[in-house]
Scaffold this active site. Structure first.
Site, PDB file in Angstrom:
ATOM      1  N   SER A 127       0.821  -1.223   0.000  1.00  0.00           N
ATOM      2  CA  SER A 127       0.000   0.000   0.000  1.00  0.00           C
ATOM      3  C   SER A 127       0.845   1.259   0.000  1.00  0.00           C
ATOM      4  O   SER A 127       2.025   1.238   0.350  1.00  0.00           O
ATOM      5  CB  SER A 127      -0.905   0.021   1.232  1.00  0.00           C
ATOM      6  OG  SER A 127      -1.725  -1.095   1.236  1.00  0.00           O
ATOM      7  N   GLN A 128       0.176   2.356  -0.350  1.00  0.00           N
ATOM      8  CA  GLN A 128       0.821   3.670  -0.304  1.00  0.00           C
ATOM      9  C   GLN A 128       1.230   3.949   1.150  1.00  0.00           C
ATOM     10  O   GLN A 128       0.425   3.744   2.073  1.00  0.00           O
ATOM     11  CB  GLN A 128      -0.191   4.701  -0.788  1.00  0.00           C
ATOM     12  CG  GLN A 128       0.364   6.078  -0.960  1.00  0.00           C
ATOM     13  CD  GLN A 128      -0.730   7.099  -1.301  1.00  0.00           C
ATOM     14  OE1 GLN A 128      -1.920   6.804  -1.225  1.00  0.00           O
ATOM     15  NE2 GLN A 128      -0.318   8.299  -1.667  1.00  0.00           N
TER      16      GLN A 128
END
Lengths: 246, 809
Positions: free
Chosen positions: A96-97
């Site tokens: 994920s970011q």
């Protein structure tokens, strides 16, 4: 013999160069990580009025600083590891970011003695962050190769308080329940009742909603002390008010 | 010297017919292939740009025409051959490129991969267009017949591909197209009296595609498509695949880790759903067939979704389910003891699965005594029946991911227009309920637009107080809107309140709701749904429409883009958000359309201007003036745009009439091309200025007549059977298309007299204009509707006519 003499020197130079290069890389990653942390903290501040979190807890910041994200990405992607973006990890999954990982971790409000369940281990990065913050993390991955890789990686990096197993996340981890907090990164059309049951009263579950590359909102499932459950949607983006602001 | 050009009087019409047919089939096929391996909207972008191969060809022929004409037979045959091998080869290479559209805004290298795909896929269209352009160049006195063969070939291709797509998988159709290219080589060889050895080459082209290993042609879908991700799960496998024009349907079983697809399920629901089989369309849009063994209690979880609300307001209703799919809503109706259930489903492959292969698994639900299945399009079904229902239920027909990313913005949907909702309400019994369920999106979009649409429909039906007729509830991921033709009674409101309280669903709106009753269980940062519903149902709705950052204005049949939520003025605000935070908020469909248009415009400019610039450097001043005249540019751009605008607008109007989108496109497109081909062939009977006057007058009279009367004609015949509707459609298309087929060959005929070296250029300009206009037409329709497109097309035709007449003088 003269050739061997030179060969010896050449090898020494190569080894030294590699050492210097790797040290330089480590420094690069360290400064890149610091830069990313500053960026994340700024984003958290900007979106604070939506998430209810103006800043990150110092323990969360510390965890983000300690965990080497470049060791959780695919070989060759290390140079992108400290960009604030999701990255491919294979098997149709992403890491994920970093901003999303940070705000999710912050929303979980992890205490040092908490027991945390993660559904969807992926690369193991989120589990590693949680492992720095608390005593025990249990992580379930449905995709077998990913589960094996994450287990190996977490073990090699000495995140010994994380247990990973390949299983159906729908049923949670009954033997270790109840949990203080649960992170569900696997998509589902509804919140599995077993997970709600395995959440302690007062506990919180965080579910990112959206596609692999675009997290749209974070859904929090909160179980009150009397056992009633409600959800709360958190927009991780600063796009309000919807009307009348222009 | 068989390579040398010869003076052969008969143009290779059969070869042109075949190459046009397979090129159009290839275009349709590529769209299917890229919809399977990527996503539909990216397929649209890629194919649109690839079609600019036509423009590139015109420019290429302009620059190299003298050399090519010297070896025309060889050039023609070589281009057909190159089309055949590139049709299959370029796709195989394009599939190997690691392009991931989801990363376009994270990773700049993705743009390079995209460019490489464009370059590869432009090639087949370039070679195909070279064939037709070359024939135009070399047979200037047969332009009408060549253009007629081109259009009639395309018509045949459009029809044939829709038929064979049922029988063959896309990869096999790719082999068929390449082999057909080999047949076209033979036809050209015979026509051009080339060395028979060329036929050997053609035979190789016919045979080789069938010798390629299946693994080479196996489709390699993006690993981020839901089907690809599902298949990563242990023991999950595709058990069967069914191909058709509506998509590749994959049936997936997961015996170890079951599917549990129940959108909108309450947090208080304790039950796990029964075993399910998943259905994916083009690897996306998951729906399920749920196991039912006859024990109704196993379905009790279906009482705990927001879509169950109307069953708690009504008692044993007669139900109509629109979009029945795998049968989840039918099971829900059965659980709630519906008296009679009419289920409407458009996709006959899904119907066949539930009725045949999985009839035992699904509990044979479509063959129950009180269930009638209708394989039809929802609006078409309702338009053709006079029956009334206590409940009309419209299911969630799209996936959350696609819906939330705004990927349907370009898809016309005649199910959610004001006219559609009006029709649904008209088919309700006096006390009946219309129930519509949508995914929750934040910030809210479709649910609020649907509510505004319902209000407009009620107003159109003469209801003076629509706010008394509507209720809206929501869970954390679905919202259900219920609408009645009469005001909701107190008793019904009490039932709604009880239903929501028991399941922890939130009330978003009902008559006399207070803000304290809202946003209790599934808490949003603000009371978006309540505030929105209240504002939209008040007299301040117009102000709310203007202020809101997404487009909530109801869709209509003239502007049927329900999913177009983007407001361009707020785009800079979204993009300026840091760390890519705005990306999830962007409605991608419209953005992709504009990106495609800009790319197409840029490439078109290059294709149109660059070759002339290169060519003219070698010419004298007189020749330069002769080439670069405004007539060639203006006339052929206007024609390309006008033809596409009219074609696209009328295809849409006929889709609504013929009900079935795929068949409608096949019938209408085939009709248009076929009759335009006839018009082209016929136009040579008239002298020059007279012919264009007749053609433009004919187009204008037909189009204006249809603008005024077409909806009435459709209304009279809406309940006629399919054959009558198809025949009527073809009769209506005939005069319009017949006249539309004339201006292009007339223009080329004029060029053959005054500036023959620009014929190929004109062909390329027209190709570019057609591609750009097809994209622009969608953009205009999104914002201004199809009527505007038709009016614009008529203006283009009139201007083109004026240019033509002026040039003749």
């Amino acid at each position: 013999m003269i050739h061997l003499f030179y060969l010896d020197r050449v090898i020494t130079i190569i080894v030294l160069s590699l050492f210097i290069f790797s040290s330089a890389c480590a420094d690069d990653f360290s400064s890149a990580r610091k830069k990313l942390l500053t960026e994340i903290q700024l984003d958290v501040k900007r979106t604070g009025f939506l998430t209810g979190k103006d800043s990150l807890n110092s323990r969360v910041v510390d965890a983000l600083d300690k965990v080497p994200r470049h060791k959780f990405v695919r070989p060759g992607d290390e140079k992108y590891a400290y960009e604030n973006r999701p990255l491919r990890i294979g098997y149709g999954q992403t890491i994920s970011q970093p901003y999303i990982v940070a705000i999710m971790t912050e929303l979980l409000n992890v205490d040092a003695t908490d027991k945390i369940l993660e559904i969807g281990t992926g690369s193991g990065y989120q589990a590693a962050i949680l492992s720095v913050l608390t005593k025990s993390v249990f992580s379930i991955e449905i995709i077998e190769p990913l589960a094996k890789q994450a287990r190996l990686r977490l073990s090699r990096l000495n995140y010994d308080n994380v247990q990973v197993r390949m299983a159906d996340g729908y049923y949670g981890w009954e033997d270790e329940a109840p949990f203080d907090a649960i992170v569900v990164t696997a998509a589902a059309t509804h919140v599995p009742p077993p997970l709600v049951n395995q959440l302690k009263p007062g506990g919180i579950m965080v579910i990112p909603v959206g596609s692999q590359f675009l997290t749209q909102q974070l859904m929090l499932v909160e179980k009150s002390s009397d056992g009633t459950v409600r959800t709360r949607q958190v927009l991780p983006v600063s796009f309000v008010p919807l009307t009348g602001a222009h | 010297m068989w390579l040398q050009g010869r003076s052969i009087n008969t143009p290779p019409l059969l070869a042109i017919f075949l190459i046009s047919a397979i090129t159009l089939a290839y275009e349709v096929l590529l769209t299917r292939l890229f919809s399977i391996i990527q996503w539909h909207h990216f397929a649209y972008m890629i194919i649109s740009i690839a079609l600019l191969g036509y423009g590139a060809s015109g420019s290429f022929l302009m620059v190299f025409q003298n050399r090519l004409k010297a070896y025309v037979s060889y050039s023609l045959t070589a281009n057909i051959f190159l089309f055949a091998i590139s049709s299959i080869g370029c796709f195989l290479m394009a599939q190997q490129i690691p392009f991931n559209p989801l990363e376009l805004f994270w990773d700049r290298s993705q743009w390079l991969w995209l460019l490489l795909i464009y370059l590869l896929l432009i090639l087949p269209f370039f070679f195909s267009a070279n064939c037709i352009g070359l024939v135009f160049l070399c047979y200037k006195n047969k332009i009408n017949r060549i253009y007629a063969a081109d259009l009639q070939g395309a018509a045949t291709g459009a029809l044939v591909v829709v038929i064979i797509i049922y029988w063959f998988f896309p990869s096999d159709i790719l082999r068929i197209i390449a082999s057909a290219g080999g047949v076209a080589v033979i036809l050209a060889t015979i026509n051009q009296k080339l060395n028979p050895k060329v036929i050997t080459l053609a035979l190789v082209t016919i045979i080789v595609p069938w010798l390629l290993p299946n693994s080479w042609l196996a489709l390699n879908p993006s690993e981020y498509k839901p089907l690809s991700q599902t298949l990563q799960i242990t023991d999950t496998k595709v058990v069967s695949e069914k191909n058709g024009p509506m998509g590749l349907l994959s049936v997936v079983e997961s015996p170890t880790i079951p599917f549990r697809h129940v959108p909108g399920l309450s947090l208080t629901n304790p039950l796990e759903p029964p075993q399910q089989i998943a259905l994916f369309s083009d690897g996306d849009g998951m729906s399920v067939i749920t196991q039912f063994k006859g024990d109704i209690s196993t379905l009790s979880y279906l009482a705990n979704t927001t879509s169950a609300l109307p069953y708690h307001v009504l008692h044993t209703p007669n139900v109509l389910i629109l979009g029945a799919g795998g049968g989840a809503d039918v099971l829900q109706a059965m659980y709630h003891q519906a008296n009679n259930i009419d289920a409407v489903e458009l996709n006959e492959q899904v119907v066949a699965l539930v009725k045949n292969e999985y009839s035992i698994f699904s509990g044979d639900i479509y063959n129950q005594n009180n269930v009638q299945l209708h394989t039809a399009e929802a609006r078409g079904f309702l338009a053709s029946t006079t029956q009334r229902y206590d409940l009309i239920q419209m299911a969630l027909m799209d996936s959350f991911a696609a819906s939330s990313a705004g990927l349907y913005a370009l898809n016309e949907s005649y199910l959610y227009t004001v006219e559609a909702i009006t029709l649904y309400l008209q088919r309700l019994t006096d006390d009946g309920v219309l129930s519509l369920t949508r995914w929750i999106k934040l910030p809210p979009r479709d649910t609020l637009k649907l509510l505004a649409t319902a209000k407009q429909a009620l107003l159109d039906l003469g209801v003076s107080n629509p706010e008394q007729h509507i209720a809206l509830i929501r869970s954390w991921n679905t919202a259900t809107l219920v609408i009645k033709r009469v005001p909701l009674s107190d008793n019904e409101i009490q039932k709604i309140l009880a239903f929501c309280k028991k399941r922890s669903f939130d009330l978003a709106y009902y008559p006399a709701i207070s803000s304290e009753e809202t946003n209790l269980y599934n808490v949003l940062p603000e009371r978006y749904y309540f505030d929105g519903a209240r504002a939209l149902l008040s007299s301040n709705a117009e102000q709310y429409f203007d202020d809101y950052k997404y487009n909530l204005k109801p869709a209509t049949d003239d502007k049927p883009y329900f999913f177009n939520f983007l407001k361009w003025q707020f785009l800079p605000e979204i993009i300026s958000l840091p760390a890519g935070q705005g990306l999830p908020l962007i409605e991608w469909g419209s953005i992709i359309l504009v990106i495609t248009l800009l790319q197409a415009l840029l490439l078109s400019l290059i294709f149109i201007l660059l070759p002339v610039w290169i060519y003219d450097r070698k010419q004298n001043k007189q020749a330069r003036e002769n080439h670069f005249n405004t007539f060639v540019i203006s006339y052929f751009i206007l024609l390309g745009a006008a033809f596409m605008f009219v074609e696209i607008a009328f295809i849409q109007k006929f889709i609504l009439f013929l009900s079935h989108p795929t068949y409608a496109i096949a019938v209408v497109l085939t009709g248009f091309l076929l009759f335009a081909g006839m018009g082209s062939a016929y136009s040579r009977k008239w002298t020059m200025p007279k012919a264009i006057k007749i053609a433009i007058a004919g187009i204008c009279i037909c189009a204006v007549f249809y603008l005024i009367f077409l909806s009435n004609i459709f209304h009279w015949f809406i309940s006629a059977n399919d054959i009558v509707k198809v025949v009527l459609s073809l009769l209506l298309i005939f005069p319009l298309a017949f006249f539309m087929g004339m201006p292009f060959p007339l223009g080329l005929n004029l060029l053959a007299k005054i500036s023959p070296e620009t014929i190929a250029w004109a062909w390329g300009i027209n190709g570019c204009a057609s591609v750009v206009s097809a994209i622009a037409a969608t953009l205009v329709a999104l914002n201004y509707g199809f009527t505007t497109i038709i009016i614009m097309a008529l203006v283009f035709y009139l201007l083109a006519g004026l240019f033509f007449i002026k040039k003749c003088q």
